[in-house]
Enzyme design. Structure first.
Site, mmCIF file in Angstrom:
data_model
loop_
_atom_site.group_PDB
_atom_site.id
_atom_site.type_symbol
_atom_site.label_atom_id
_atom_site.label_comp_id
_atom_site.label_asym_id
_atom_site.label_seq_id
_atom_site.Cartn_x
_atom_site.Cartn_y
_atom_site.Cartn_z
ATOM 1 N N THR A 15 0.818 -1.219 0.000
ATOM 2 C CA THR A 15 0.000 0.000 0.000
ATOM 3 C C THR A 15 0.847 1.261 0.000
ATOM 4 O O THR A 15 0.483 2.260 -0.624
ATOM 5 C CB THR A 15 -0.931 0.001 1.228
ATOM 6 O OG1 THR A 15 -1.831 -1.107 1.136
ATOM 7 C CG2 THR A 15 -1.736 1.286 1.319
ATOM 8 N N ASP A 95 -0.908 -6.644 4.642
ATOM 9 C CA ASP A 95 -1.701 -7.862 4.794
ATOM 10 C C ASP A 95 -0.865 -9.033 5.296
ATOM 11 O O ASP A 95 -1.322 -9.813 6.128
ATOM 12 C CB ASP A 95 -2.364 -8.242 3.465
ATOM 13 C CG ASP A 95 -3.598 -7.408 3.172
ATOM 14 O OD1 ASP A 95 -4.126 -6.778 4.108
ATOM 15 O OD2 ASP A 95 -4.038 -7.381 2.007
ATOM 16 N N CYS A 267 -6.306 -19.509 20.577
ATOM 17 C CA CYS A 267 -6.643 -18.376 21.439
ATOM 18 C C CYS A 267 -5.636 -17.238 21.258
ATOM 19 O O CYS A 267 -4.427 -17.474 21.284
ATOM 20 C CB CYS A 267 -6.652 -18.804 22.901
ATOM 21 S SG CYS A 267 -7.850 -20.103 23.265
#
Length: 330
Positions: A15, A95, A267
């Site tokens: 980006t 990403d 988790c």
């Protein structure tokens, strides 16, 4: 942690350098000129001397592959060992930025210079962009002195390359280090076959999150694809469907064929500790090794580095459970 005398800025796309195309924002070349032009407007900053290299074609980091990790590793080693650079700044899309930071952490073990990765949530030049603050902030951090090793610089923070994860998709503070329990045996002296000079090869790896209703046939199909390493994202402290005999048999058979089986916790603040529940013990008996409190990004990058170095199943399992660069031990 001395000041940097020669910095490599390695541009991979992302980006930070994107420009508008007919299909939307897309990676673009020519970022060096834009960077030098912006630096001329920021005369008050103390920045290190730098050279620029661009890996082509520039990537949207959603398209990042193991081959791109190896290209980055090769460019960094060339810059340090042959070109005399004493620091590296990698410009990368967000990403998969945490995945690349983790992979490079293990591909560049024992490298004696700092390697920072950064990018931005909005393209350079767009209104309210974080691009220049992240890029020049990383340069300034290097100029002031950063320890050797791989770190991510984002939103003003330095984050450990083998512990960081992307937690937000649309905020400037997108990256964080979660407080996962980190404990294990640290390696005092790294063997030569694991350091940054060791060439690597691409490896067929897979990640499989456990979920209610997972079928043995699905696992068997994945294992039949030729994977050499399977990272299981287990429940809680390392549990799974231990009453599914067919699934356990599929895992045990794969381990018998030489597939490395590793486990992490799903988790966000979790860690694997097989001995807590019987279900964890039964799963471990298939041949699983514990990733402790490692993140998905770190465990995947570590498997890639170890298997890509040509280590045997037993050797990979030996080193996977030991701390190599702070991924397991604070």
């Amino acid at each position: 942690m001395s000041a940097v005398n020669k910095l490599l800025v390695l541009y991979t796309g992302g980006t930070i350098g994107m420009q508008m195309s007919a299909a939307g924002l897309a990676p673009a070349s020519g970022f060096e000129a834009r960077l030098r032009g912006q630096q001329a407007l920021e005369s008050g900053r103390q920045l290190p001397p730098w050279i620029f290299r661009e890996l082509l074609p520039p990537l949207d980091s959603a398209n990042m592959t193991q081959a791109n990790w190896l290209s980055m590793r090769d460019a960094i080693v060339q810059a340090v060992d042959a070109d005399g650079c004493d620091a590296v700044l990698v410009l990368h899309g967000t990403d998969t930025l945490a995945y690349s930071a983790a992979a490079l952490s293990f591909l560049l073990l024992d490298l004696t210079v700092p390697v920072l990765l950064t990018g931005s949530m909005r393209p350079a030049g767009s209104p309210g962009s974080d691009a220049w603050s992240n890029l020049f902030g990383a340069m300034q951090a290097l100029q002031q002195g950063v320890p050797a090793g791989v770190q991510l610089f984002f939103n003003g923070a330095l984050l450990h390359g083998a512990r960081v994860s992307k937690l937000k998709s649309d905020a400037f503070d997108a990256f964080s280090v979660l407080p996962r329990r980190r404990q294990g045996e640290a390696v005092a002296i790294l063997p030569g076959h694991l350091d940054y000079r060791q060439p690597r090869q691409p490896v067929n790896l897979a990640v499989l999150p456990l979920f209610p209703g997972l079928q043995a046939a699905q696992v068997e199909a994945l294992l039949a694809s030729g994977v050499r390493g399977l990272l299981l994202e287990c429940y809680g402290s390392g549990t799974g469907p231990a009453d599914n005999a067919a699934l356990l048999a599929a895992l045990k058979s794969a381990h018998g064929r030489g597939v490395v089986l590793a486990a992490i916790s799903q988790c966000p603040h979790g860690h694997v500790e097989f001995g807590v529940y019987a279900a964890g013990n039964l799963l471990q008996q298939t041949g699983l090794v514990s990733g402790g409190g490692m993140t998905r990004e770190a465990a995947l990058g570590k498997l890639f580095s170890l298997l890509g170095a040509g280590l045997s199943q037993a050797e990979v399992e030996h080193w996977f459970v030991r701390d190599l660069c702070g991924e397991l031990v604070e």
